[in-house]
Scaffold this motif. Structure first.
Motif: not given
Length: 168
Positions: A79-88
């Motif tokens: 949507g209008d948001t960005r999330y930092a993501v990583a393994a797990g």
């Protein structure tokens, strides 16, 4: 049980198919569902190089998606948001309208590896909010190849009754 069918697959044994488009999109993917002969559950193993995404910002109107990050890191635009993501991390992408549109981009320094899992329907509509496009596609029953596919823009729409003046 079908002769030669094994209901277990090792990620290392999957045949990756490389893909690239322009400067922003590249991945190597393998069909887990196909290997396991699943017809109602979609699953792919994906490897995305740094700085790339596997597909544009989009939302499905029929199928839910989920991504399980196995290795690497990235940014999940939802949507209008960005999330930092990583393994797990496990990412959800419910079906719906533009508020549920999503895109996973490898913003790390190493290959981003993940499982993309989805419900699987015979017909789906996929919307691309950034470009104003949509995709309508249907699959052959119990098959994986598409039997119908159309990509268009809402602005190219037609009136329901256009061309329907025939008495037949």
């Amino acid at each position: 049980m079908s002769k030669g069918f094994k209901p277990v697959v090792s990620m290392g044994d999957l045949d990756l198919e490389p893909f690239s488009q322009g400067a922003h999109y590249a991945s190597s993917d393998a069909g887990v569902s196909e290997a396991l002969r699943l017809t109602q559950l979609g699953a792919s193993y994906c490897e995305v190089p740094p700085g790339k995404a596997a597909c544009p910002f989009h939302v499905h109107h029929v199928e839910d998606e989920m991504f399980v990050i196995l290795e690497g890191s990235g940014t999940y635009r939802f949507g209008d948001t960005r999330y930092a993501v990583a393994a797990g991390d496990v990412l959800g992408a419910p079906r719906g309208g533009p508020a549920y549109a999503h895109k996973l981009t490898n913003t790390g320094d190493t290959t981003l590896r993940y499982l993309a899992i989805s419900s699987r329907s015979d017909t789906d509509v996929c919307e691309y909010p950034d470009s104003g496009k949509f995709l309508v596609a249907s699959r052959k029953s119990l098959g994986f190849e598409r039997r119908f596919e159309y990509i268009g823009r809402k602005s190219e729409g037609r009136d329901y009754w256009e061309g329907e003046d025939s008495a037949d």
